[in-house]
Scaffold this active site. Structure first.
Site, PDB file in Angstrom:
ATOM      1  N   ASP A  42       0.838  -1.195   0.000  1.00 11.10           N
ATOM      2  CA  ASP A  42       0.000   0.000   0.000  1.00 11.10           C
ATOM      3  C   ASP A  42       0.876   1.248   0.000  1.00 11.10           C
ATOM      4  OD1 ASP A  42      -1.877   2.002   0.445  1.00 11.10           O
ATOM      5  OD2 ASP A  42      -2.862   0.953   2.103  1.00 11.10           O
ATOM      6  N   SER A 121      -4.959  14.848 -11.874  1.00  9.85           N
ATOM      7  CA  SER A 121      -6.322  15.002 -12.369  1.00  9.85           C
ATOM      8  C   SER A 121      -6.622  16.469 -12.608  1.00  9.85           C
ATOM      9  CB  SER A 121      -7.288  14.441 -11.321  1.00  9.85           C
ATOM     10  OG  SER A 121      -8.607  14.837 -11.570  1.00  9.85           O
ATOM     11  N   TYR A 134     -10.385  15.080  -2.513  1.00  7.14           N
ATOM     12  CA  TYR A 134      -9.764  14.572  -3.734  1.00  7.14           C
ATOM     13  C   TYR A 134      -9.109  15.723  -4.499  1.00  7.14           C
ATOM     14  CZ  TYR A 134      -9.214  12.485  -8.340  1.00  7.14           C
ATOM     15  OH  TYR A 134      -8.681  12.033  -9.531  1.00  7.14           O
ATOM     16  N   ALA A 136      -8.187  18.611  -3.371  1.00  9.61           N
ATOM     17  CA  ALA A 136      -7.060  19.121  -2.575  1.00  9.61           C
ATOM     18  C   ALA A 136      -5.841  18.216  -2.716  1.00  9.61           C
ATOM     19  CB  ALA A 136      -7.465  19.248  -1.107  1.00  9.61           C
ATOM     20  N   SER A 137      -6.057  16.898  -2.718  1.00 10.44           N
ATOM     21  CA  SER A 137      -4.933  15.967  -2.838  1.00 10.44           C
ATOM     22  C   SER A 137      -4.254  16.103  -4.196  1.00 10.44           C
ATOM     23  CB  SER A 137      -5.392  14.523  -2.601  1.00 10.44           C
ATOM     24  OG  SER A 137      -6.191  14.042  -3.665  1.00 10.44           O
ATOM     25  N   LYS A 138      -5.036  16.298  -5.246  1.00  9.10           N
ATOM     26  CA  LYS A 138      -4.464  16.434  -6.583  1.00  9.10           C
ATOM     27  C   LYS A 138      -3.786  17.793  -6.767  1.00  9.10           C
ATOM     28  CE  LYS A 138      -5.480  12.330  -7.850  1.00  9.10           C
ATOM     29  NZ  LYS A 138      -4.431  11.366  -8.165  1.00  9.10           N
TER      30      LYS A 138
END
Length: 149
Positions: A42, A121, A134, A136-138
């Site tokens: 992971d 993305s 999501y 924010a992470s990208k």
């Protein structure tokens, strides 16, 4: 992966599900990959990321490219998370997973003059109310790798 496999690249494939890794590895071999290893684990786990790089170096002796492609999507309004910690897996996989892999890979990539490829993305630049974490992470990935260059 198919483009790399068709060019005969040696591949170290990493994912949580061994059964899916087996399928991708077999397909890669059929497409022309010279050597393929699979390493279940992971990317959200920093120790697994170190293991991925260590096993790749142990098997191949070098690392030419790192492709960061792991991701978890989201389809929930931020205020609808029952606990804010429920958002952690998204950030842990989408941002920290790539960051951990890069941290352990950099010494070998510098030695080989290798490359890092990051799959992100449009959500990093075009956020959606149903994908706050999501997005924010990208966005974090985009800014991290822009700063790293």
């Amino acid at each position: 992966m198919s483009t790399y496999a068709k060019k005969g690249a040696y591949l170290a494939l990493v994912a949580r599900r061994k059964d899916r890794l087996d399928i991708v590895a077999e397909t890669s071999r059929q497409l022309g990959s010279g050597d393929v290893i699979i390493i279940p684990g992971d990317v959200a786990n920093v120790e697994d990321c170190k293991k991925f790089i260590d096993e790749t170096i142990h098997h191949f002796g070098k690392l030419d490219h790192l492709i960061n492609n792991a991701g978890i999507s989201q389809s929930i309004l931020f205020e609808d998370f029952s606990q804010i910690q429920d958002a952690n897996p998204i950030m842990n996989t989408n941002f920290w997973g790539s960051t951990y892999m890069t941290y352990f890979a950099i010494p070998y990539l510098l030695k080989s003059k290798g490359r890092i490829i990051v799959i992100t993305s449009a959500a990093g630049n075009l956020p959606s109310p149903l994908a706050t974490i999501y997005s924010a992470s990208k966005a974090a990935l985009l800014r991290f790798y822009e700063a790293l260059i």
